[in-house]
Enzyme design. Structure first.
Site, PDB file in Angstrom:
ATOM      1  N   SER A 240       0.885  -1.432  -0.096  1.00  0.00           N
ATOM      2  CA  SER A 240       0.382  -0.073   0.094  1.00  0.00           C
ATOM      3  C   SER A 240       1.045   1.395   0.265  1.00  0.00           C
ATOM      4  CB  SER A 240      -1.100  -0.127   1.356  1.00  0.00           C
ATOM      5  OG  SER A 240      -0.079  -0.239   2.271  1.00  0.00           O
ATOM      6  N   HIS A 270      -2.435  -8.859   1.968  1.00  0.00           N
ATOM      7  CA  HIS A 270      -2.281  -7.679   2.264  1.00  0.00           C
ATOM      8  C   HIS A 270      -2.360  -7.039   3.749  1.00  0.00           C
ATOM      9  CE1 HIS A 270       0.656  -4.224   3.296  1.00  0.00           C
ATOM     10  NE2 HIS A 270      -0.074  -3.031   2.014  1.00  0.00           N
ATOM     11  N   HIS A 317       5.454 -12.641   7.085  1.00  0.00           N
ATOM     12  CA  HIS A 317       5.833 -11.728   6.356  1.00  0.00           C
ATOM     13  C   HIS A 317       6.548 -11.618   5.728  1.00  0.00           C
ATOM     14  CE1 HIS A 317       6.682  -7.346   6.915  1.00  0.00           C
ATOM     15  NE2 HIS A 317       5.508  -7.341   7.149  1.00  0.00           N
ATOM     16  N   ARG A 326       3.434  -5.131  16.513  1.00  0.00           N
ATOM     17  CA  ARG A 326       1.874  -4.776  16.249  1.00  0.00           C
ATOM     18  C   ARG A 326       1.382  -5.867  16.992  1.00  0.00           C
ATOM     19  NH1 ARG A 326       2.128  -3.153  10.208  1.00  0.00           N
ATOM     20  NH2 ARG A 326       3.149  -5.594  10.407  1.00  0.00           N
ATOM     21  N   ASP A 372      -2.029  -8.663  11.769  1.00  0.00           N
ATOM     22  CA  ASP A 372      -3.165  -8.858  11.092  1.00  0.00           C
ATOM     23  C   ASP A 372      -4.023  -9.860  11.990  1.00  0.00           C
ATOM     24  OD1 ASP A 372      -3.841  -6.740   9.335  1.00  0.00           O
ATOM     25  OD2 ASP A 372      -2.656  -8.263   8.437  1.00  0.00           O
TER      26      ASP A 372
HETATM   27  N1  CMX Z   1       0.971 -19.994   5.563  1.00  0.00           N
HETATM   28  C1  CMX Z   1       1.366 -20.443   4.811  1.00  0.00           C
HETATM   29  N2  CMX Z   1       2.214 -20.564   3.664  1.00  0.00           N
HETATM   30  C2  CMX Z   1       1.999 -18.868   3.141  1.00  0.00           C
HETATM   31  C3  CMX Z   1       2.597 -18.485   4.696  1.00  0.00           C
HETATM   32  C4  CMX Z   1       1.293 -18.569   6.101  1.00  0.00           C
HETATM   33  N3  CMX Z   1       0.463 -17.602   6.678  1.00  0.00           N
HETATM   34  N4  CMX Z   1       3.401 -17.732   4.478  1.00  0.00           N
HETATM   35  C5  CMX Z   1       3.816 -18.171   3.891  1.00  0.00           C
HETATM   36  N5  CMX Z   1       3.606 -19.537   2.884  1.00  0.00           N
HETATM   37  C6  CMX Z   1       4.621 -19.895   2.245  1.00  0.00           C
HETATM   38  C7  CMX Z   1       4.258 -19.501   0.878  1.00  0.00           C
HETATM   39  O1  CMX Z   1       3.136 -18.578   0.299  1.00  0.00           O
HETATM   40  C8  CMX Z   1       5.274 -19.540  -0.297  1.00  0.00           C
HETATM   41  O2  CMX Z   1       4.493 -20.257  -0.438  1.00  0.00           O
HETATM   42  P1  CMX Z   1       5.534 -21.097  -2.049  1.00  0.00           P
HETATM   43  O3  CMX Z   1       6.898 -21.085  -1.974  1.00  0.00           O
HETATM   44  O4  CMX Z   1       4.592 -22.386  -2.688  1.00  0.00           O
HETATM   45  O5  CMX Z   1       4.649 -20.336  -2.807  1.00  0.00           O
HETATM   46  C9  CMX Z   1       6.492 -19.899   1.366  1.00  0.00           C
HETATM   47  O6  CMX Z   1       5.965 -19.807   2.325  1.00  0.00           O
HETATM   48  C10 CMX Z   1       7.824 -18.741   0.852  1.00  0.00           C
HETATM   49  O7  CMX Z   1       7.008 -17.445   1.312  1.00  0.00           O
HETATM   50  P2  CMX Z   1       7.346 -16.436   2.313  1.00  0.00           P
HETATM   51  O8  CMX Z   1       9.225 -15.766   1.493  1.00  0.00           O
HETATM   52  O9  CMX Z   1       7.975 -16.618   3.759  1.00  0.00           O
HETATM   53  O10 CMX Z   1       6.429 -15.520   2.057  1.00  0.00           O
HETATM   54  P3  CMX Z   1       6.396 -14.056   1.175  1.00  0.00           P
HETATM   55  O11 CMX Z   1       6.981 -13.068   1.249  1.00  0.00           O
HETATM   56  O12 CMX Z   1       6.521 -14.093  -0.067  1.00  0.00           O
HETATM   57  O13 CMX Z   1       5.193 -13.890   1.516  1.00  0.00           O
HETATM   58  C11 CMX Z   1       2.721 -12.972   2.845  1.00  0.00           C
HETATM   59  C12 CMX Z   1       4.743 -12.566   2.664  1.00  0.00           C
HETATM   60  C13 CMX Z   1       2.400 -12.233   4.209  1.00  0.00           C
HETATM   61  C14 CMX Z   1       2.353 -12.608   1.862  1.00  0.00           C
HETATM   62  C15 CMX Z   1       2.762 -14.225   3.431  1.00  0.00           C
HETATM   63  O14 CMX Z   1       3.480 -14.810   5.106  1.00  0.00           O
HETATM   64  C16 CMX Z   1       1.365 -15.149   3.371  1.00  0.00           C
HETATM   65  O15 CMX Z   1       1.071 -14.533   2.588  1.00  0.00           O
HETATM   66  N6  CMX Z   1       0.809 -15.088   4.901  1.00  0.00           N
HETATM   67  C17 CMX Z   1      -0.694 -14.440   5.172  1.00  0.00           C
HETATM   68  C18 CMX Z   1      -1.414 -13.462   4.800  1.00  0.00           C
HETATM   69  C19 CMX Z   1      -1.344 -12.143   5.913  1.00  0.00           C
HETATM   70  O16 CMX Z   1      -0.250 -13.060   6.896  1.00  0.00           O
HETATM   71  N7  CMX Z   1      -0.912 -11.354   4.817  1.00  0.00           N
HETATM   72  C20 CMX Z   1      -0.912 -10.067   6.428  1.00  0.00           C
HETATM   73  C21 CMX Z   1       0.795  -9.467   6.203  1.00  0.00           C
HETATM   74  C22 CMX Z   1       0.824  -7.746   6.699  1.00  0.00           C
HETATM   75  C23 CMX Z   1       0.154  -7.503   6.238  1.00  0.00           C
HETATM   76  O17 CMX Z   1       0.756  -6.733   5.524  1.00  0.00           O
HETATM   77  O18 CMX Z   1      -0.947  -6.537   7.510  1.00  0.00           O
END
Ligand code: CMX
Length: 432
Positions: A240, A270, A317, A326, A372
């Protein structure tokens, strides 16, 4: 000129000159390298933008102008129960200085003075079906006010570059002042039969927003102060903030750039994760047939979610590698203000179960909770179960950081952002 603007003007010109001199003398200095993994992996960790208001450390979490969340809770002027006021954080982010009580009171009054929302914003919102997602309503509501943009209007008249920041400051202050009214209007038309509540100018920013939402409970006001403070900024690279920065760099005005950023916040990876978390917990409770699931039951449900190829919302994250401070701040709030909530106990049990499950996947870089993971349970506790609205709350808070940063971007004369993209052929050639 209001006090805050004067303070900002004094600092901004000096830093502008300093940055220009550094860029001229050191522009060719090499400071980092980029790997193929970073190019193909969402630009994680690539240093490519300047952001004044906050900085994120992977292990410590966010620091606003150098201050951690526990530090700002002690330093910033607070409400009656001791939670920091977001007005103080905005002042700190814009000037780098901790404001006095009087300065914060002055800023609250300044925002009340600027809070009139043009009637057409309400007319446009009322034309939308009430089941339009609240985040869609938010961006439409913001865009319906765009005609008022001081920056867009002054640019059309032929403003000098040196005055950009001044017009962007005006828009940012007006937009921040108006947002709670627009956001509360969206809530009341969507969930409370359009029975709107007028603002109360005797209240601070957070309490007034809580009031317009329909909740005057003192503890809920405190939660709003904390909530609007801790969600405000997370350095510049998150989706964002980066969107607001990118769109703003085209000299699109703050209404347009902020609305664009809100569309990024509305993604489930996000900001929308705050709605997804509580939705997931409600579904789990229904599925298990108990409001007090055991850790074993939660563990099985987590595994089921993962086996279905879904993420566990509220965990993981892109930058953080420890539990998000947070999350911790919200947990402390719950420990202090709330006794005996099955839902909050469930959130804490989830925290005991999920990290191990994610670690076992062997690919998740951060198995810990993010901001979150906790927020929804607190809101439900205070009689606010309409989770499709939660990202709007996040958005109102996020305005403080990204708009303060936007004023700095124009004051420092930051150029149009334009990184280089590459094709898969180029990547294949590099890989050989
Ligand atoms: N549950 C299951 N799998 C997860 C996960 C979770 N909470 N977090 C990461 N992974 C997976 C990824 O999907 C990725 O899988 P693939 O290789 O199969 O695509 C793998 O683990 C590696 O990911 P990463 O490098 O650890 O994480 P990223 O930097 O790519 O992504 C984020 C970060 C936040 C998008 C991810 O952790 C996620 O999807 N979390 C759940 C959604 C969430 O809570 N988002 C809010 C973030 C905070 C905010 O912005 O408000």
């Amino acid at each position: 000129m209001d006090t805050l603007k004067q303070k900002f003007a004094d600092k901004a010109l000096a830093l502008f000159k300093e940055m220009r001199a550094i860029s001229k003398a050191n522009g060719d200095k090499k400071v980092a390298e980029v790997t193929l993994g970073q190019i193909m992996g969402g630009a994680r960790g690539v240093k490519m933008m300047q952001w004044e208001t906050s900085e994120l450390d992977a292990n410590e979490g966010i620091r606003f102008r150098g201050y951690s969340i526990p530090e700002i809770k002690k330093l910033l002027p607070s409400g009656p129960q001791g939670e920091p006021k977001p007005e103080g954080l905005f002042w700190l982010m814009l000037t780098g200085e901790v404001p006095t009580e009087d300065e914060v009171k002055g800023l609250t009054a300044e925002w009340h003075r600027r809070a009139d929302v043009p009637a057409q914003a309400f007319t446009v919102l009322d034309s939308l079906p009430t089941d339009t997602h609240p985040m869609t309503q938010l961006t439409i509501g913001i865009m319906a006010m765009q005609g008022d943009s001081v920056f867009a209007n002054r640019y059309a008249e032929g403003i000098s570059k040196t005055e950009y920041w001044d017009a962007v400051y005006e828009d940012s202050m007006n937009l921040i002042a108006r947002l709670p009214r627009v956001a509360a209007y969206i809530y009341r038309r969507t969930f409370k039969d359009g029975q709107h509540i007028e603002p109360d100018t005797s209240l601070d920013y957070s309490a007034n927003y809580a009031h317009m939402l329909g909740n005057d409970d003192e503890d809920f006001r405190s939660l709003m102060r904390l909530y609007l403070t801790i969600h405000a900024d997370h350095e510049g690279g998150n989706a964002s903030a980066h969107t607001v920065h990118l769109v703003g760099s085209t000299l699109s005005d703050p209404y347009r750039s902020f609305a664009a950023g809100m569309n990024a916040l509305a993604g489930p990876l996000h900001g929308l994760a705050n709605q997804e978390v509580i939705k997931w917990i409600f579904e789990m409770i229904e599925n298990l047939g108990t409001k007090t699931p055991s850790k074993e039951q939660i563990g099985e449900y987590v595994q089921k979610t993962l086996d279905a190829g879904k993420v566990i919302p509220g965990y993981g994250h892109a930058v953080l590698r420890e539990p998000d401070p947070r999350f911790v701040a919200q947990r402390r709030f719950a420990e202090q203000y709330i006794k005996d909530s099955d839902l909050i106990t469930t959130v804490w049990k989830i925290f005991d179960v999920v990290p191990e499950k994610l670690q076992a996947l062997g690919k998740v870089k951060n198995p810990w909770p993010n901001v979150d993971a906790h927020s929804g349970a607190l809101l439900v506790h205070y009689g606010f179960p309409e989770y499709s609205y939660y990202t709007v709350l996040f958005g109102v808070s996020r305005a403080l950081g990204v708009l303060a940063a936007g004023v700095w971007s124009r004051a420092l004369g930051m150029p149009l952002e334009r990184p280089k993209s590459v094709t898969s052929d180029w990547i294949k050639a590099q890989a050989k």
